[in-house]
Structure formats: C-alpha cells, structure tokens
Design a protein around this motif. Sequence first.
Motif, PDB file in Angstrom:
ATOM      1  N   CYS A  86       0.835  -1.213   0.000  1.00 37.25           N
ATOM      2  CA  CYS A  86       0.000   0.000   0.000  1.00 37.25           C
ATOM      3  C   CYS A  86       0.865   1.258   0.000  1.00 37.25           C
ATOM      4  CB  CYS A  86      -0.976  -0.012   1.169  1.00 37.25           C
ATOM      5  SG  CYS A  86      -0.213  -0.100   2.793  1.00 37.25           S
ATOM      6  N   ASP A  87       1.962   1.260   0.753  1.00 40.34           N
ATOM      7  CA  ASP A  87       2.870   2.417   0.762  1.00 40.34           C
ATOM      8  C   ASP A  87       3.532   2.606  -0.601  1.00 40.34           C
ATOM      9  OD1 ASP A  87       2.369   3.117   3.407  1.00 40.34           O
ATOM     10  OD2 ASP A  87       4.013   1.874   4.174  1.00 40.34           O
ATOM     11  N   LEU A  88       3.951   1.511  -1.219  1.00 34.43           N
ATOM     12  CA  LEU A  88       4.564   1.596  -2.549  1.00 34.43           C
ATOM     13  C   LEU A  88       3.565   2.134  -3.570  1.00 34.43           C
ATOM     14  CD1 LEU A  88       6.598  -1.722  -2.513  1.00 34.43           C
ATOM     15  CD2 LEU A  88       7.567   0.574  -2.699  1.00 34.43           C
ATOM     16  N   CYS A  89       2.325   1.671  -3.515  1.00 32.55           N
ATOM     17  CA  CYS A  89       1.284   2.166  -4.429  1.00 32.55           C
ATOM     18  C   CYS A  89       1.089   3.669  -4.266  1.00 32.55           C
ATOM     19  CB  CYS A  89      -0.051   1.457  -4.174  1.00 32.55           C
ATOM     20  SG  CYS A  89      -0.151  -0.213  -4.796  1.00 32.55           S
ATOM     21  N   ASP A  90       1.008   4.115  -3.020  1.00 28.77           N
ATOM     22  CA  ASP A  90       0.808   5.540  -2.752  1.00 28.77           C
ATOM     23  C   ASP A  90       1.978   6.377  -3.252  1.00 28.77           C
ATOM     24  OD1 ASP A  90      -1.627   5.038  -1.557  1.00 28.77           O
ATOM     25  OD2 ASP A  90      -0.845   5.153   0.494  1.00 28.77           O
ATOM     26  N   ARG A  91       3.187   5.954  -2.948  1.00 24.24           N
ATOM     27  CA  ARG A  91       4.366   6.745  -3.317  1.00 24.24           C
ATOM     28  C   ARG A  91       4.627   6.766  -4.814  1.00 24.24           C
ATOM     29  NH1 ARG A  91       9.036   6.021   1.232  1.00 24.24           N
ATOM     30  NH2 ARG A  91       7.694   6.245   3.053  1.00 24.24           N
ATOM     31  N   LEU A  92       4.266   5.683  -5.494  1.00 25.37           N
ATOM     32  CA  LEU A  92       4.516   5.594  -6.932  1.00 25.37           C
ATOM     33  C   LEU A  92       3.305   5.979  -7.778  1.00 25.37           C
ATOM     34  CD1 LEU A  92       6.512   2.256  -6.840  1.00 25.37           C
ATOM     35  CD2 LEU A  92       7.448   4.525  -7.308  1.00 25.37           C
TER      36      LEU A  92
END
Length: 113
Positions: free
Chosen positions: A43-49
């Motif tokens: 979820c953090d990777l999705c948000d940041r990217l």
Amino acid sequence: MVKNSTIALPVADKLIAAGFHALSEPLRLQILELLREQELCVCDLCDRLSVPQPKLSFHLKTLKEAGLVRSRQEGRWIYYSLNLAQFIALEQYLAEYRRFSQILPARPCSDAD
C-alpha cells in the motif's frame, strides 16, 4: 547441418539474467530506490509511486523472481525489502568482465571458398 538448440543455463546464470531483466524497467528501478530507504508494504509503494496495486504486484513479482527483493507477511500486509545478496551477485558478475576480460583484436577471417 547444425541444429539451432538452446543451451540450458545453470540456476545461478538464470538468476543473473533475471536480475538484469528486472533492472531494465524504469518502474522497477523506482521501486528499488524506495526500498533502499526502508522496508515498505504494497500500500505504501502504491501511494508513493501512484500506480494501481495490480500493476505494482506484477513488477514486485518480477523483482522477487529475480531475487532482488524479499517479502514477508505480517497479518494481512506484505512487506518488501531489498535482498542485498543478489545485488552483490550482479555486481560480482559485472566485475568479472572488468577484471578478467581483455579486449583482443579479432583474428583475421580466412577466405576459404
């Protein structure tokens, strides 16, 4: 007549090839850059990217199959981190070319008719 056959690569060579393939995609490089800082969940990777989860999952799978990232599950979340050992293996593979490969001129071809 010589048949065109595929040479079976050892597992280590396949992992090296998979590693370079994984590094050929800009989004995967962005993922790796984020993971250099810290372990992150999907979820953090999705948000940041700013990418949808299915697209990110595809690229994470490629990175994982190449041995470049590791995953661990905590509850319903999956966290990803770098697998530094595989980066070292890729670095050593390239270092072998620099260290042991001499660039020699080609031998003249013969005009055998």
